[in-house]
Design a protein around this motif. Structure first.
Motif, PDB file in Angstrom:
ATOM      1  N   ASN A 187      30.454  88.865 -55.106  1.00 37.81           N
ATOM      2  CA  ASN A 187      29.985  87.477 -55.084  1.00 37.81           C
ATOM      3  C   ASN A 187      31.049  86.518 -55.598  1.00 37.81           C
ATOM      4  O   ASN A 187      31.131  85.374 -55.142  1.00 37.81           O
ATOM      5  CB  ASN A 187      28.688  87.354 -55.889  1.00 37.81           C
ATOM      6  N   LEU A 190      33.196  85.896 -52.692  1.00 38.17           N
ATOM      7  CA  LEU A 190      32.525  84.997 -51.741  1.00 38.17           C
ATOM      8  C   LEU A 190      32.768  83.537 -52.127  1.00 38.17           C
ATOM      9  O   LEU A 190      33.007  82.689 -51.266  1.00 38.17           O
ATOM     10  CB  LEU A 190      31.023  85.267 -51.717  1.00 38.17           C
ATOM     11  N   LYS A 196      29.555  81.722 -46.537  1.00 36.22           N
ATOM     12  CA  LYS A 196      28.192  81.433 -46.968  1.00 36.22           C
ATOM     13  C   LYS A 196      27.224  82.558 -46.635  1.00 36.22           C
ATOM     14  O   LYS A 196      26.364  82.910 -47.429  1.00 36.22           O
ATOM     15  CB  LYS A 196      27.715  80.121 -46.334  1.00 36.22           C
ATOM     16  N   PHE A 197      27.342  83.108 -45.451  1.00 37.41           N
ATOM     17  CA  PHE A 197      26.414  84.142 -45.027  1.00 37.41           C
ATOM     18  C   PHE A 197      27.222  85.300 -44.442  1.00 37.41           C
ATOM     19  O   PHE A 197      27.374  85.412 -43.225  1.00 37.41           O
ATOM     20  CB  PHE A 197      25.417  83.594 -44.008  1.00 37.41           C
ATOM     21  N   THR A 200      27.111  91.357 -44.835  1.00 33.33           N
ATOM     22  CA  THR A 200      26.141  91.958 -45.752  1.00 33.33           C
ATOM     23  C   THR A 200      26.033  91.045 -46.960  1.00 33.33           C
ATOM     24  O   THR A 200      27.003  90.386 -47.353  1.00 33.33           O
ATOM     25  CB  THR A 200      26.565  93.368 -46.219  1.00 33.33           C
ATOM     26  N   TYR A 201      24.843  90.979 -47.543  1.00 29.61           N
ATOM     27  CA  TYR A 201      24.614  90.114 -48.694  1.00 29.61           C
ATOM     28  C   TYR A 201      24.165  90.993 -49.850  1.00 29.61           C
ATOM     29  O   TYR A 201      23.169  91.720 -49.744  1.00 29.61           O
ATOM     30  CB  TYR A 201      23.544  89.075 -48.379  1.00 29.61           C
ATOM     31  N   THR A 202      24.903  90.960 -50.927  1.00 33.60           N
ATOM     32  CA  THR A 202      24.627  91.824 -52.067  1.00 33.60           C
ATOM     33  C   THR A 202      24.167  90.984 -53.243  1.00 33.60           C
ATOM     34  O   THR A 202      24.924  90.166 -53.761  1.00 33.60           O
ATOM     35  CB  THR A 202      25.877  92.621 -52.472  1.00 33.60           C
ATOM     36  N   ALA A 203      22.937  91.177 -53.643  1.00 32.09           N
ATOM     37  CA  ALA A 203      22.398  90.469 -54.800  1.00 32.09           C
ATOM     38  C   ALA A 203      22.170  91.465 -55.924  1.00 32.09           C
ATOM     39  O   ALA A 203      21.824  92.624 -55.679  1.00 32.09           O
ATOM     40  CB  ALA A 203      21.087  89.782 -54.434  1.00 32.09           C
ATOM     41  N   HIS A 361      22.012  80.781 -53.905  1.00 33.64           N
ATOM     42  CA  HIS A 361      21.145  80.716 -52.737  1.00 33.64           C
ATOM     43  C   HIS A 361      19.697  80.945 -53.137  1.00 33.64           C
ATOM     44  O   HIS A 361      19.397  81.455 -54.217  1.00 33.64           O
ATOM     45  CB  HIS A 361      21.556  81.777 -51.707  1.00 33.64           C
ATOM     46  N   ILE A 372      17.617  84.039 -46.549  1.00 38.18           N
ATOM     47  CA  ILE A 372      18.551  83.437 -47.492  1.00 38.18           C
ATOM     48  C   ILE A 372      18.900  82.033 -47.010  1.00 38.18           C
ATOM     49  O   ILE A 372      19.223  81.839 -45.834  1.00 38.18           O
ATOM     50  CB  ILE A 372      19.842  84.265 -47.617  1.00 38.18           C
TER      51      ILE A 372
END
Length: 510
Positions: A187, A190, A196-197, A200-203, A361, A372
C-alpha cells in the motif's frame, strides 16, 4: 546435539528473559546484529550468525541470514532420511526454533519527516524469509513472531507440553504477520505510484477488540483498525469511561465523526442508526448541543453525541440530563468529566479532531467480493453554486443551504434535510422515493419548516418534492441538478418566488 534457536528481533521486549530461559532449557542461541549485542551484553551466550554461515554480513546488513546454512537448517524435514543425509553432507546443523520480528516499517512510515531512503531500508527481507521457511516446516520447527507468546512457550517447554497443534498455530500467526507486513509495504508503493485500483487490492487490519456480538445478539463480531492511521478515525479515540463499545456503537460513532468533520464552527452532532437526528451550530459548544438537542429531542434519546470542542461543565450538565450511549469530544474539562462519569455505563471517548483528511478507500463487502471506492470528500463552497431560479438566495439562506448540504451528504438515500438557523429541523432518510423523504422531513419540522431551507442529496426527477417544500414554507433549496426535468422544478420555484441552487455534485449514500 543441542537444540538451536535463531533469534533476530526488532522489538526487543523481554527477549533477554526469553533467550535466558531457552539457554536454561539447553538451547544454543544463534543471533544477529543488534539482537546479538543485547544478548551478549546481558550475559546470554549467543553465536554470531556469520560463524554459522561462514560468510560475513554484507551490504550494510542487507544480506546476513540469506544462506543455505540457515535455510537448510530450517527447511529440512526431520522425517526425510534424504534431507538429513544432505544436511550431514553439507555440514548443516538443524535449527529448531526461529524467534523473529521484523524491521519497524509501520513505525518508520509514521515518523515525521522520514525520508524515502529510510522507508526502503526498513523493508525487511531476511526476517520474513526465515519466518516463512520456519513456518512452512512447522512440523519440525517452532516459529515465534509475537513477544506475547514468550512466557507460554517457555512454560510449555518446561512442562513438555509443546505439541504439533501449537506449532501450527504459531505458524499460522506468522503467515498473518508477514501478510500484514507485506500489505503495508504494497500500500505504501501504491501511494508512490499513484495507482488507484490495481489488479489486486490488499487490505490489512489489526484487531482492536472482540465484541460481545454484531448487529444482533446471534452474530459474532470484532473491531479491527487500519495499522497506519493518517486521518480522522474512531480507532484513534481513547475511551475514558463506561462500558465497552458494541458493534452498533462503533458504526454510529463513526457516522457521527464523519458528519462532525464537515463543520469548523462549534458543532454538535446527534446520531441514531447511522443517520443524524440533530445537528446544531452555536457560538459555544453548549449552545451547539442545545440546538442539536432541540432539533429532535425524541430521537436523540439513546443516541450518540459528537462535539468538536472541549466539553465544559455547562455542556456536561446539559448532556447529563438525557440518556446517551456515547459522548465523543476532543477532551473533557475536569468538572465535565466528573459530572458525566456519574453515569456508570455512558461511554466517554476522547478523540483528536484536528486531522480531517482521509486518503483511504471505502470498502463495502458483498458475498464473494468487495466494492472499493474513494471516500466522498466532495466539498461545495458558495462560489460553486449555480443559481437556477429568478430569485437569488440571501446570504443567510446560502449559509443555511451549505449547512444543510453538509448534513444531507451523510443521510441515507433518498435523503432530504430541512434546516434553519444552522440547525437541522427535519431529516428524511432512506426512503424509496424522494418525495416520501421530503414528507418525513417536513412532518418532523412542523411549524419550524416555515422560512427554512431544503437540501436534497440527488436531483428531483419531477417537481413534486419542490411542491411539498413550497406548501411547508421552505424558501430556498439546494440540489445537484442534472435531471432531464430540471426546468419543471425551476418553473415551480419561480412561480412561488423560491430560490433554488444547483451544487453540481450528488451525494448518494446507500
Amino acid at each position: 546435539m543441542k537444540k538451536r534457536a535463531l533469534i533476530s528481533v526488532s522489538d526487543k521486549q523481554n527477549i533477554v528473559e526469553f533467550a535466558s530461559g531457552l539457554v536454561d532449557l539447553g538451547f544454543e542461541i544463534i543471533s544477529t546484529g543488534g539482537t546479538l549485542s543485547v544478548l551478549q551484553d546481558a550475559g546470554v551466550p549467543a553465536i554470531p550468525v556469520d560463524q554459522v554461515t561462514g560468510f560475513p554480513e554484507i551490504l550494510d546488513g542487507r544480506v546476513k541470514t540469506l544462506h543455505p546454512m540457515v535455510h537448510g537448517g530450517l527447511l529440512a524435514k526431520r522425517s526425510n532420511p534424504d534431507h538429513l543425509k544432505q544436511l550431514e553432507e553439507n555440514q548443516i546443523n538443524p535449527i529448531d526454533m526461529v524467534v523473529v520480528n521484523l524491521y519497524p516499517f509501520k513505525q518508520t512510515l509514521e515518523r515525521n519527516g522520514v525520508s524515502k531512503e529510510d522507508i526502503i531500508e526498513n523493508i525487511d527481507i531476511g526476517g520474513p524469509t526465515m519466518l516463512r521457511s520456519a513456518a512452512k516446516n512447522f512440523v519440525d520447527v517452532m516459529v515465534v513472531v509475537d513477544p506475547k507468546d514468550y512466557n507460554s512457550i517457555l512454560e510449555g517447554l518446561r512442562n513438555n507440553s509443546i505439541n504439533l497443534e501449537l506449532h501450527q498455530r504459531l505458524a499460522a500467526k506468522v503467515f498473518r504477520h508477514t501478510a500484514n507486513y507485506d500489505a503495508m509495504i504494497a500500500n505504501y508503493f501504491l501511494t508512490q505510484t499513484g495507482e488507484k485500483f490495481p489488479e489486486t487490492y490488499t487490505a490489512t487490519y489489526e484487531k482492536v477488540q472482540s465484541l460481545r456480538y454484531g448487529e444482533n445478539p446471534h452474530q459474532e463480531a470484532a473491531f479491527y483498525k487500519n495499522p497506519i492511521q493518517n486521518g480522522l478515525s474512531l480507532a484513534t479515540a481513547k475511551q475514558l469511561h463506561g462500558k465497552e463499545l458494541s458493534y452498533n456503537n462503533i458504526q454510529d460513532a463513526n457516522a457521527a465523526i464523519e458528519i462532525l468533520a464537515e463543520y469548523d464552527e462549534p458543532t454538535a452532532v446527534a446520531v441514531k442508526h447511522m443517520n443524524p437526528c440533530g445537528i446544531g451550530m452555536g457560538e459555544s459548544i453548549a449552545d451547539a448541543f442545545r440546538v442539536a438537542f432541540e432539533a429532535d429531542p425524541v430521537s436523540i434519546f439513546g443516541g450518540i453525541i459528537a462535539l468538536n470542542r472541549v466539553i465544559d461543565s455547562q455542556t456536561a450538565e446539559q448532556l447529563s440530563e438525557i440518556f446517551l450511549e456515547i459522548i465523543i469530544a476532543p477532551s473533557f474539562s475536569e468538572k465535565a468529566f466528573e459530572i458525566l462519569s456519574r453515569k456508570k455505563n455512558i461511554r466517554l471517548l476522547r478523540m483528536e479532531m484536528s486531522k480531517k483528511d482521509s486518503t483511504t478507500h471505502k470498502l463495502t463487502t458483498i458475498d464473494g467480493g468487495v466494492l472499493i471506492q474513494s471516500r466522498d470528500n466532495g466539498v461545495i463552497e458558495d462560489s460553486n453554486l449555480e443559481v437556477a431560479t429568478e430569485r437569488t438566495p440571501s446570504k443567510e439562506e446560502i449559509e443555511n443551504l451549505l449547512f444543510a448540504w453538509k448534513a444531507v451528504k451523510h443521510v441515507k438515500s433518498n435523503a432530504i434535510v430541512l434546516a434553519k438557523d444552522k440547525q437541522t429541523i427535519g431529516v428524511g432518510a432512506g426512503q424509496m422515493n424522494r418525495v416520501g423523504a421530503a414528507r418525513i422531513a417536513i412532518e418532523q419540522a412542523g411549524e419550524k419548516a416555515i422560512g427554512s431551507v431544503m437540501a436534497s442529496d440527488a436531483f428531483f426527477p419531477m417537481p413534486d418534492t419542490v411542491e411539498e417544500a413550497i406548501k411547508a414554507g421552505v424558501t430556498a433549496i439546494i440540489q445537484p441538478g442534472g435531471s432531464k426535468r430540471d426546468q419543471d422544478s425551476i418553473d415551480v420555484c419561480n412561480q412561488h418566488g423560491i430560490a433554488m441552487v444547483f451544487s453540481g455534485m450528488r451525494h448518494f449514500k446507500h
